[in-house]
Enzyme design. Structure first.
Site, mmCIF file in Angstrom:
data_model
loop_
_atom_site.group_PDB
_atom_site.id
_atom_site.type_symbol
_atom_site.label_atom_id
_atom_site.label_comp_id
_atom_site.label_asym_id
_atom_site.label_seq_id
_atom_site.Cartn_x
_atom_site.Cartn_y
_atom_site.Cartn_z
ATOM 1 N N LYS A 122 42.164 7.668 62.099
ATOM 2 C CA LYS A 122 40.473 7.643 62.525
ATOM 3 C C LYS A 122 39.547 6.794 61.608
ATOM 4 O O LYS A 122 39.037 5.778 61.405
ATOM 5 C CB LYS A 122 39.486 9.098 62.801
ATOM 6 C CG LYS A 122 39.833 8.899 64.175
ATOM 7 C CD LYS A 122 39.277 10.321 64.257
ATOM 8 C CE LYS A 122 39.621 11.870 63.433
ATOM 9 N NZ LYS A 122 41.327 12.049 63.699
ATOM 10 N N THR A 123 40.094 6.737 60.562
ATOM 11 C CA THR A 123 38.981 6.228 58.821
ATOM 12 C C THR A 123 39.390 5.584 58.698
ATOM 13 O O THR A 123 38.922 4.053 58.208
ATOM 14 C CB THR A 123 39.435 7.509 58.376
ATOM 15 O OG1 THR A 123 39.062 8.557 57.921
ATOM 16 C CG2 THR A 123 38.899 7.075 56.789
ATOM 17 N N GLU A 166 33.338 7.343 62.715
ATOM 18 C CA GLU A 166 34.775 8.375 63.286
ATOM 19 C C GLU A 166 33.807 9.611 64.262
ATOM 20 O O GLU A 166 33.264 9.903 64.406
ATOM 21 C CB GLU A 166 35.118 9.121 62.036
ATOM 22 C CG GLU A 166 35.951 7.950 61.037
ATOM 23 C CD GLU A 166 36.748 8.917 60.110
ATOM 24 O OE1 GLU A 166 37.402 9.932 60.261
ATOM 25 O OE2 GLU A 166 37.138 8.178 58.633
#
Length: 460
Positions: A122-123, A166
């Site tokens: 995600k990051t 996110e």
């Protein structure tokens, strides 16, 4: 539920304001002329930054922090209902929002919110999309679960319709979001202290996908098991990506892994060459992340030339295969990987980088994860030459004695790997001080404080 309105700034108080996500949300509100206060257990660079930006910060979570004039209180999932400060807010009858509810409400102030979900990546993918939008001069608002050097932190407040964030599935948080583009990178067993099983996790991702509107997009990895179930009867369009070009709309060709850790590949969409991608980060998993970024960005009208430029500009985010320095001629890298799939992907990437011996110091994160995924951890380290196990980082949990890092080490050893349990980070540092040789590659790995091992070695 209380509604945040940018046109009517109020006083928002954050319980746990020093977290990477909470601090980012607080900064967005400060930029929008809200009054912000909050508490955290200890001072940090993030709380210092917020104080300089105008927030009032209290250290220690006490009832007295709930001062007069607060209009709404925001808290994280980590805050228990018996928390003294939380209880004081309830007793005063103040409106309460979870972190996810606030983030979901902030999204409604933007016409093009992009939310990036998935068990892993995600990051990184949020950061890649951010770099693309910055390269396109789209002036996005960005909130990331890590520090991106381009924006000198984890937050950027823009002045356009673009919002990038996110979207975490833990506690079904992302079900509070209504993104225009919902990215689903992967769906695997994780957060089993909350979810019952993988079927409940898939159900949660299905709900997230169905929050996208007609005219919006769900960008999803074609390898996700249960893809048809997740995307069934969607109002929005579905865009797939993956390495299998028979199943994927976006896919890579002519992949080259360079010895210095960079990747190049040609991006294709439905059989049409779109652009030659240069990635300054290693690993097959980052090629997939880049394809997801391509799909999300083109869905909102970004030109491919800007996508190519943005992806080349991306050099990583803190704690994601982050180069830290050298000790005794050995290269030290730190990575946040704490799930077996992440561990496997990171070590596969490391194997492609020139080295003599590949060392991995692993600090398991939470007892529940170590127990639930023990078998998978056993086979996750096959690309490492030597594995050192630190004690489990408890995070929000307590040690009940049901599992330890010694068990993880034994499981890895049962698959023929050189793994040993050492325990304390100080003892691991002393061990490596004697064993690391020139040309070796050391990865400190985990979501806790294992990164301090590398930092201590570098500073010796």
């Amino acid at each position: 539920m209380y509604k945040i309105n940018f046109d009517q700034p109020v006083h928002v108080h954050f319980i746990g304001i020093g977290g990477i996500s909470m601090s980012g949300l607080a900064e967005v509100l400060l930029e929008e002329n809200f009054t912000v206060s909050g508490s955290d257990n200890k001072e940090s660079a993030l709380t210092d930054h917020l104080e300089k930006a105008g927030a009032q910060i209290f250290y220690g979570q006490k009832a007295s922090n709930i001062i007069d004039g607060i209009d709404v209180v925001v808290y994280t999932a980590a805050i228990h209902k018996d928390n003294e400060e939380y209880q004081a807010a309830v007793q005063k009858g103040l409106p309460m929002l979870t972190r996810a509810e606030l983030l979901g409400q902030l999204m409604t102030n933007y016409d093009i919110p992009i939310a990036v979900s998935g068990t892993h990546g995600k990051t990184t993918t949020t950061s890649m999309i951010s770099e693309i939008l910055l390269a396109a001069d789209a002036d996005p608002t960005i909130t990331i679960g890590g520090t991106l050097s381009t924006i000198h932190g984890n937050i950027k407040v823009g002045h356009s319709d673009y919002f990038v964030a996110e979207a975490c599935e833990y506690h079904d948080s992302f079900l509070k979001f209504d993104p225009f583009v919902a990215v689903i990178l992967n769906v695997e067993a994780e957060h089993l202290d909350y979810f019952k099983d993988i079927n409940q996790i898939r159900q949660s991702f299905k709900g997230f996908a169905h929050n996208t509107p007609s005219g919006g997009y769900v960008v999803i990895n074609s390898a996700v098991e249960g893809l048809e179930y997740i995307t069934q009867d969607l109002k929005s369009s579905v865009v797939t990506f993956g390495t299998d070009k028979e199943k994927s709309m976006w896919y890579p060709e002519n992949i080259v892994h360079n010895p210095n850790g960079t990747n190049t590949f040609d991006a294709y969409f439905e059989g049409r060459f779109m652009g030659h991608i240069v990635l300054n980060v290693p690993g097959e998993h980052n090629i997939l992340n880049a394809l997801a970024a391509c799909a999300a960005s083109t869905s909102v009208g970004i030109k491919m030339s800007k996508i190519v430029k943005g992806l080349e500009n991306y050099t990583g985010v803190n704690r994601r295969f982050q180069y830290k320095g050298k000790y005794n001629g050995a290269t030290i890298v730190d990575d946040y990987a704490h799930h077996p799939t992440e561990v496997k992907a990171t070590l596969a990437a490391a194997k492609l980088v020139e080295h003599k011996t590949l060392w991995c110091v692993f600090q398991p994160h939470t007892y529940s994860r170590a127990k639930a995924l023990l078998e998978d951890f056993g086979t996750a380290f096959m690309d490492a030459d030597k594995i050192l196990l630190a004690d489990i980082f408890a995070a929000r949990e307590k040690d009940t004695g049901i599992i330890s890092s010694r068990d993880v080490a034994e499981k890895i050893k049962s698959h023929g790997k050189d793994a040993q349990y050492i325990g304390s980070l100080d003892n691991i540092t002393e061990y490596l001080k004697k064993e690391l040789k020139e040309g070796d590659l050391l990865i400190t790995m985990g979501a806790g404080d294992v990164y301090t091992v590398g930092e201590k070695l570098i500073n010796m």
